[in-house]
Design a protein around this motif. Sequence first.
Motif, PDB file in Angstrom:
ATOM      1  N   LYS A 118       3.120 -11.074  10.454  1.00 48.76           N
ATOM      2  CA  LYS A 118       3.207 -10.619   9.062  1.00 48.76           C
ATOM      3  C   LYS A 118       1.962 -11.041   8.300  1.00 48.76           C
ATOM      4  N   TYR A 122      -1.610 -20.658   4.837  1.00 50.54           N
ATOM      5  CA  TYR A 122      -2.293 -21.932   4.586  1.00 50.54           C
ATOM      6  C   TYR A 122      -1.494 -23.115   5.127  1.00 50.54           C
ATOM      7  N   HIS A 123      -0.326 -22.827   5.677  1.00 51.36           N
ATOM      8  CA  HIS A 123       0.584 -23.873   6.108  1.00 51.36           C
ATOM      9  C   HIS A 123      -0.058 -24.741   7.198  1.00 51.36           C
ATOM     10  N   ASP A 141       2.782 -16.192  10.157  1.00 49.24           N
ATOM     11  CA  ASP A 141       4.189 -15.842   9.953  1.00 49.24           C
ATOM     12  C   ASP A 141       4.507 -14.632  10.822  1.00 49.24           C
TER      13      ASP A 141
ATOM     14  N   GLN B  48       9.619 -29.812   2.206  1.00 50.36           N
ATOM     15  CA  GLN B  48       9.247 -28.566   1.523  1.00 50.36           C
ATOM     16  C   GLN B  48      10.122 -28.323   0.300  1.00 50.36           C
ATOM     17  N   GLY B  71       9.629 -23.527   6.602  1.00 51.60           N
ATOM     18  CA  GLY B  71       8.917 -22.262   6.424  1.00 51.60           C
ATOM     19  C   GLY B  71       7.484 -22.534   6.058  1.00 51.60           C
ATOM     20  N   TYR B  72       6.927 -21.680   5.215  1.00 56.76           N
ATOM     21  CA  TYR B  72       5.554 -21.843   4.742  1.00 56.76           C
ATOM     22  C   TYR B  72       5.592 -22.100   3.260  1.00 56.76           C
ATOM     23  N   PHE B  96       6.700 -13.485   2.960  1.00 59.80           N
ATOM     24  CA  PHE B  96       5.880 -12.355   3.401  1.00 59.80           C
ATOM     25  C   PHE B  96       6.722 -11.112   3.617  1.00 59.80           C
ATOM     26  N   ASP B  97       8.012 -11.298   3.891  1.00 54.16           N
ATOM     27  CA  ASP B  97       8.850 -10.111   4.054  1.00 54.16           C
ATOM     28  C   ASP B  97       9.688  -9.931   2.798  1.00 54.16           C
ATOM     29  N   HIS B 244       4.402  -7.396   3.563  1.00 55.70           N
ATOM     30  CA  HIS B 244       3.571  -8.490   4.094  1.00 55.70           C
ATOM     31  C   HIS B 244       2.220  -8.496   3.391  1.00 55.70           C
ATOM     32  N   GLN B 245       1.672  -7.282   3.187  1.00 54.58           N
ATOM     33  CA  GLN B 245       0.338  -7.197   2.591  1.00 54.58           C
ATOM     34  C   GLN B 245       0.375  -7.548   1.095  1.00 54.58           C
ATOM     35  N   THR B 248       0.384 -11.277   1.022  1.00 56.78           N
ATOM     36  CA  THR B 248      -0.953 -11.759   1.404  1.00 56.78           C
ATOM     37  C   THR B 248      -1.931 -11.604   0.236  1.00 56.78           C
ATOM     38  N   ALA B 252      -3.531 -14.864  -2.069  1.00 51.63           N
ATOM     39  CA  ALA B 252      -4.983 -15.019  -2.212  1.00 51.63           C
ATOM     40  C   ALA B 252      -5.362 -15.045  -3.692  1.00 51.63           C
ATOM     41  N   ASN B 255      -4.169 -18.287  -5.427  1.00 46.71           N
ATOM     42  CA  ASN B 255      -5.000 -19.429  -5.047  1.00 46.71           C
ATOM     43  C   ASN B 255      -6.268 -19.496  -5.888  1.00 46.71           C
ATOM     44  N   ASP B 267       1.079 -28.139  -1.669  1.00 42.99           N
ATOM     45  CA  ASP B 267       0.912 -27.236  -0.532  1.00 42.99           C
ATOM     46  C   ASP B 267       0.355 -25.914  -1.062  1.00 42.99           C
ATOM     47  N   ARG B 268      -0.779 -25.500  -0.499  1.00 43.10           N
ATOM     48  CA  ARG B 268      -1.450 -24.300  -0.980  1.00 43.10           C
ATOM     49  C   ARG B 268      -0.617 -23.034  -0.809  1.00 43.10           C
ATOM     50  N   GLN B 269       0.282 -23.060   0.151  1.00 43.73           N
ATOM     51  CA  GLN B 269       1.102 -21.881   0.390  1.00 43.73           C
ATOM     52  C   GLN B 269       2.131 -21.663  -0.727  1.00 43.73           C
TER      53      GLN B 269
END
Lengths: 142, 479
Positions: A118, A122-123, A141, B48, B71-72, B96-97, B244-245, B248, B252, B255, B267-269
């Motif tokens: 996906k 950054y994780h 991901d 997290q 997760g992230y 992302f989904d 997802h895009q 993404t 970006a 950030n 955490d940057r995510q």
Amino acid sequence: MDESPPVFELLDHPADIGFRARGATLEELFANCAHALISIILDPASATATEQWRMEAEGSDLESLLVNWLNEVLYYVDTKRLVFASLAIEFPELLRVRCTARGERRDPAKHPVRLSVKAVTYHQLVISKEQDRWMAEVYVDV
Amino acid sequence: MSEVLLEPRDEYRYRIPRNAAIGMRTDVLVYSSQALIKQIQKDQSLVQAMNVATLPGIVGPSLAMPDIHQGYGFPIGGVAANDIEEGVVSPGGVGFDINCGVRLVRSTLTKAGVQSRLKQLIDQIFRDVPCGTGTEGRIKLKRDEIDKVLVKGARWMIENGYGEPADAELAEAAGALKGALPNKVSERAKERGTPQIGTLGSGNHFLEVQYVDRVHDSQAAQAMGIEKDQVVILIHSGSRGLGHQVCTDYVALMNQVMAKYGIELPDRQLACAPIQSLEGQSYLGAMAAAANFAWANRQGILHFLRDAFRRVFSSDVRLGLIYDVCHNIAKREQHVVDGQRREVLVHRKGATRAFPAGNPEIPEAYRHVGQPVFVPGSMGTASWVLVGQPRAMQESFGSVCHGAGRLLSRTAARKGKNIQEERRKLEENGILVRSESRDGILEELPEAYKDVDEVIEVVHNAGLAKKVARLRPMGVIKG
């Protein structure tokens, strides 16, 4: 040990997947990260360089440059259904990466999809330089 | 993982106080049992959840559901509400989904009626419902149609021949979030996602033909039109490459702008921006568009599923949509916090909305029993139908769990496993599996997940949602 470590290896994550890639130069590191990412998505075996594409990314620091670069690669691989034979990488500016990629459009029979990625995250992202060798750890991901 | 101070509150609740780590603005409330908490502590998910507690403008506790796993940025199985004026929105808090979710469909067939033609049915579905990983989907949207899909969601599909009129209302937000801004979705996102509409995707996405194994609440089951041994179909998919895009692109962007808003995060995510900022509003418009794409996607899958059933059985077989829930989303809602009604943005990352009976957001057919909630278990085990309960509204911003929760990494799950052997074991239990990839099956084996029944026990006993029915699989289609 004199044996040099592999250019990339896959890493475990409780939900997803990552990789550790190495390179003697930053160019090599970015190329090997891209190869690692692609190998998660599909079997990159024997791609022929019949066409070429230009990929580009920028960042505000090295970490975002790498993540943005890999997301650029992912976009090309996922959307344009490509497989690459070679990646020629250059840094025209400190935080800008440009790549001439040679490869072909994917044939599902020759390059079966392993896993859809996906996004690149950054994780637990690590980029380091030790004894003149670059190393990066990246999680994606799936 | 590092030691986290967990205070048991009762049999199903644990608290991590806000003074457990620097920067936490609120407590973490974990829903779990004694057995599950030991599994949860094996990864970084509680750290997290503590990181989420540092988000500016967070209202109430950072919540962790019993299916939580690492997760992230955000844990999967986490809920966070942020003040609409002072708070932030985090694309990572949606994931992302975007609008990954589940729809449940009832058939007019019984288990016995399907059994004799199960293989034929699963093969037919596998042909008719594309996974879309190696090839494009069957719905070819024109360039000017995609923006309409992004605004109208499932309804666009129904109006264009991919559904029945009755499908329209039977989804969270009636299958289309308001405020979608297609011009905030990048061309790349549209290009990546458009050919994939009406496809399942890979990873943990799947379609299962199931039967009703047990009914726990006959009134709610009756409202949903299901009874013991009836065949139902569960569809688990999301917004594919488009979502997802979008995520993404906005991770970006955020950030880049966090420093401008003076936001620092562990955490940057977790990258975020104020809800009321230009970036925050742009993301929410793009997220709503991606969410609508996901509903359109699941509607397309239902359409092809109906075709497959008609081909194998007869045109008399009816497939009726029960409901459709999303489990990766940020929603603007009103909740009572500390006695005050407040407007908040609820991030549900691997969590499902579970509004109790009487809530006007619930379709009329279910308003007297509570909002239907579908919790898919791991491949070959069980899935659950629940309805939201009042305590979810009081404690968890009307939210509950979303699945079994991953226990083993993909590599660990695959280790020492042989595809033929695993397929045979599933078939011995009466479950046929078709998958586009070998890894798709091995990485999603039941051992890789927590026990879904145990997860459901926690949310049922904690009063967040009530058991309605347990479903068991007969056939699985995977990417």
